[in-house]
Design a protein around this motif. Structure first.
Motif, PDB file in Angstrom:
ATOM      1  N   MET A 129       0.810  -1.218   0.000  1.00 51.12           N
ATOM      2  CA  MET A 129       0.000   0.000   0.000  1.00 51.12           C
ATOM      3  C   MET A 129       0.846   1.271   0.000  1.00 51.12           C
ATOM      4  SD  MET A 129      -3.024  -0.998   2.681  1.00 51.12           S
ATOM      5  CE  MET A 129      -3.622   0.669   2.788  1.00 51.12           C
ATOM      6  N   MET A 130       2.023   1.222   0.646  1.00 55.68           N
ATOM      7  CA  MET A 130       2.848   2.421   0.801  1.00 55.68           C
ATOM      8  C   MET A 130       4.012   2.487  -0.187  1.00 55.68           C
ATOM      9  SD  MET A 130       3.002   2.801   4.920  1.00 55.68           S
ATOM     10  CE  MET A 130       1.632   3.400   5.841  1.00 55.68           C
ATOM     11  N   HIS A 131       3.972   1.662  -1.221  1.00 57.85           N
ATOM     12  CA  HIS A 131       5.031   1.689  -2.232  1.00 57.85           C
ATOM     13  C   HIS A 131       5.072   3.077  -2.864  1.00 57.85           C
ATOM     14  CE1 HIS A 131       7.191   0.791  -5.951  1.00 57.85           C
ATOM     15  NE2 HIS A 131       7.700  -0.235  -5.280  1.00 57.85           N
ATOM     16  N   PRO A 132       6.272   3.636  -3.107  1.00 51.00           N
ATOM     17  CA  PRO A 132       6.366   5.015  -3.598  1.00 51.00           C
ATOM     18  C   PRO A 132       5.685   5.265  -4.945  1.00 51.00           C
ATOM     19  CG  PRO A 132       8.512   4.223  -2.885  1.00 51.00           C
ATOM     20  CD  PRO A 132       7.573   3.065  -2.810  1.00 51.00           C
ATOM     21  N   THR A 133       5.736   4.305  -5.866  1.00 51.67           N
ATOM     22  CA  THR A 133       5.141   4.541  -7.193  1.00 51.67           C
ATOM     23  C   THR A 133       3.882   3.725  -7.438  1.00 51.67           C
ATOM     24  OG1 THR A 133       6.617   2.874  -8.126  1.00 51.67           O
ATOM     25  CG2 THR A 133       7.334   5.182  -8.245  1.00 51.67           C
ATOM     26  N   ARG A 134       3.848   2.493  -6.957  1.00 51.36           N
ATOM     27  CA  ARG A 134       2.718   1.611  -7.238  1.00 51.36           C
ATOM     28  C   ARG A 134       1.818   1.378  -6.035  1.00 51.36           C
ATOM     29  NH1 ARG A 134       5.548  -3.269  -8.333  1.00 51.36           N
ATOM     30  NH2 ARG A 134       7.427  -2.203  -7.711  1.00 51.36           N
ATOM     31  N   GLY A 135       2.037   2.075  -4.956  1.00 51.59           N
ATOM     32  CA  GLY A 135       1.225   1.887  -3.756  1.00 51.59           C
ATOM     33  C   GLY A 135      -0.137   2.523  -3.898  1.00 51.59           C
ATOM     34  N   ILE A 136      -1.140   1.883  -3.326  1.00 45.18           N
ATOM     35  CA  ILE A 136      -2.516   2.354  -3.480  1.00 45.18           C
ATOM     36  C   ILE A 136      -2.731   3.722  -2.827  1.00 45.18           C
ATOM     37  CG2 ILE A 136      -3.441   1.214  -1.436  1.00 45.18           C
ATOM     38  CD1 ILE A 136      -5.901   0.530  -3.185  1.00 45.18           C
ATOM     39  N   ILE A 137      -1.985   4.028  -1.784  1.00 46.87           N
ATOM     40  CA  ILE A 137      -2.138   5.334  -1.124  1.00 46.87           C
ATOM     41  C   ILE A 137      -1.704   6.452  -2.055  1.00 46.87           C
ATOM     42  CG2 ILE A 137      -1.345   6.774   0.797  1.00 46.87           C
ATOM     43  CD1 ILE A 137      -1.112   4.196   2.455  1.00 46.87           C
TER      44      ILE A 137
ATOM     45  N   ILE B 131      -1.312   6.266  -5.333  1.00 45.81           N
ATOM     46  CA  ILE B 131      -2.157   6.257  -6.534  1.00 45.81           C
ATOM     47  C   ILE B 131      -3.459   7.000  -6.259  1.00 45.81           C
ATOM     48  CG2 ILE B 131      -3.554   4.743  -8.008  1.00 45.81           C
ATOM     49  CD1 ILE B 131      -1.244   2.726  -7.896  1.00 45.81           C
ATOM     50  N   ALA B 132      -4.063   6.754  -5.080  1.00 45.40           N
ATOM     51  CA  ALA B 132      -5.311   7.438  -4.722  1.00 45.40           C
ATOM     52  C   ALA B 132      -5.086   8.937  -4.547  1.00 45.40           C
ATOM     53  CB  ALA B 132      -5.892   6.836  -3.447  1.00 45.40           C
ATOM     54  N   LEU B 133      -3.978   9.308  -3.938  1.00 48.76           N
ATOM     55  CA  LEU B 133      -3.688  10.747  -3.773  1.00 48.76           C
ATOM     56  C   LEU B 133      -3.478  11.430  -5.111  1.00 48.76           C
ATOM     57  CD1 LEU B 133      -1.317  10.629  -0.664  1.00 48.76           C
ATOM     58  CD2 LEU B 133      -3.619  11.592  -0.758  1.00 48.76           C
TER      59      LEU B 133
ATOM     60  N   GLY C  61      -5.839  14.372  -7.351  1.00 45.34           N
ATOM     61  CA  GLY C  61      -5.190  15.646  -7.645  1.00 45.34           C
ATOM     62  C   GLY C  61      -4.338  16.172  -6.502  1.00 45.34           C
ATOM     63  N   LEU C  62      -4.001  15.314  -5.560  1.00 46.92           N
ATOM     64  CA  LEU C  62      -3.199  15.715  -4.402  1.00 46.92           C
ATOM     65  C   LEU C  62      -1.777  15.172  -4.537  1.00 46.92           C
ATOM     66  CD1 LEU C  62      -5.896  14.974  -1.691  1.00 46.92           C
ATOM     67  CD2 LEU C  62      -5.275  17.210  -2.607  1.00 46.92           C
ATOM     68  N   ASP C  63      -1.147  15.455  -5.670  1.00 43.97           N
ATOM     69  CA  ASP C  63       0.198  14.943  -5.935  1.00 43.97           C
ATOM     70  C   ASP C  63       1.202  15.363  -4.869  1.00 43.97           C
ATOM     71  OD1 ASP C  63      -0.836  13.852  -8.184  1.00 43.97           O
ATOM     72  OD2 ASP C  63       0.079  15.273  -9.593  1.00 43.97           O
ATOM     73  N   ALA C  64       1.015  16.536  -4.286  1.00 42.00           N
ATOM     74  CA  ALA C  64       1.959  17.024  -3.279  1.00 42.00           C
ATOM     75  C   ALA C  64       1.942  16.179  -2.015  1.00 42.00           C
ATOM     76  CB  ALA C  64       1.650  18.479  -2.936  1.00 42.00           C
TER      77      ALA C  64
END
Length: 190
Positions: A126-134, A136-138, A142-145
């Motif tokens: 879930m917390m993977h930097p590129t493929r984590g669901i968190i 991806i959902a952010l 539109g909350l890329d930051a």
């Protein structure tokens, strides 16, 4: 059996417990303490030399060890405080009679039953930097930051792991506190 015989019998039952405690806890602790004062380079203990306090000085002057000790205290403080506070809030909330009380107790306690390995694998994914669901959902919201390197950023990783620990064990703390709340007689609340 007389009262005196029962008393003597209970003392004899304590003897095996004391022997096992000494065998599995006291002796290893004393041997470990003794070995901490030696320089041991291999499994051949005949080549061990006395180091005195040098091993302790080396460990305490190592910057990596200082960071590990600091992180251990941060982790312990954050998780203990949050587990107790959140557990107490949940216990007080679920101490009331509601239709869904038993269901909610089960839901909140369920993470404590899960295997730590399974929890670790799930949250790592879930917390993977590129493929984590968190992240991806952010990014999808539109909350890329807010997307972070949850487990690889040195300043953030300790709090990410602390969050997982709190998530897993808050329900267990809730059950213990709830048992205490339910043992208080009702007339004290009046």
């Amino acid at each position: 059996m007389s009262k005196q015989n029962k008393s003597i019998y209970s003392y004899w039952l304590a003897v095996p417990c004391l022997i096992l405690y000494g065998l599995f806890f006291i002796i290893p602790a004393v041997v470990g303490l003794g070995l901490s004062f030696l320089n041991i380079r291999s499994f051949d203990f005949s080549q061990a030399t006395f180091a005195g306090l040098r091993n302790y000085i080396n460990v305490l002057s190592d910057s990596g060890m200082n960071i590990a000790i600091k992180n251990s205290f941060i982790f312990a403080a954050v998780t203990t405080v949050l587990k107790v506070i959140l557990g107490m809030v949940l216990a007080v909330f679920l101490n009331n009679k509601m239709r869904t009380t038993n269901f909610l107790r089960t839901v909140f306690f369920l993470p404590a039953v899960l295997s730590s390995v399974a929890v670790g694998l799930i949250f790592t994914a879930m917390m993977h930097p590129t493929r984590g669901i968190i992240n991806i959902a952010l990014r999808a919201a539109g909350l890329d930051a807010l997307a972070q390197n949850w487990l690889t950023d040195p300043h953030l990783a300790i709090f990410s792991v602390a969050f997982i620990e709190v998530w897993k064990w808050t329900g267990f703390t809730m059950v213990i506190l709830l048992a205490g709340l339910q043992s208080i007689p009702k007339n004290y609340y009046e």
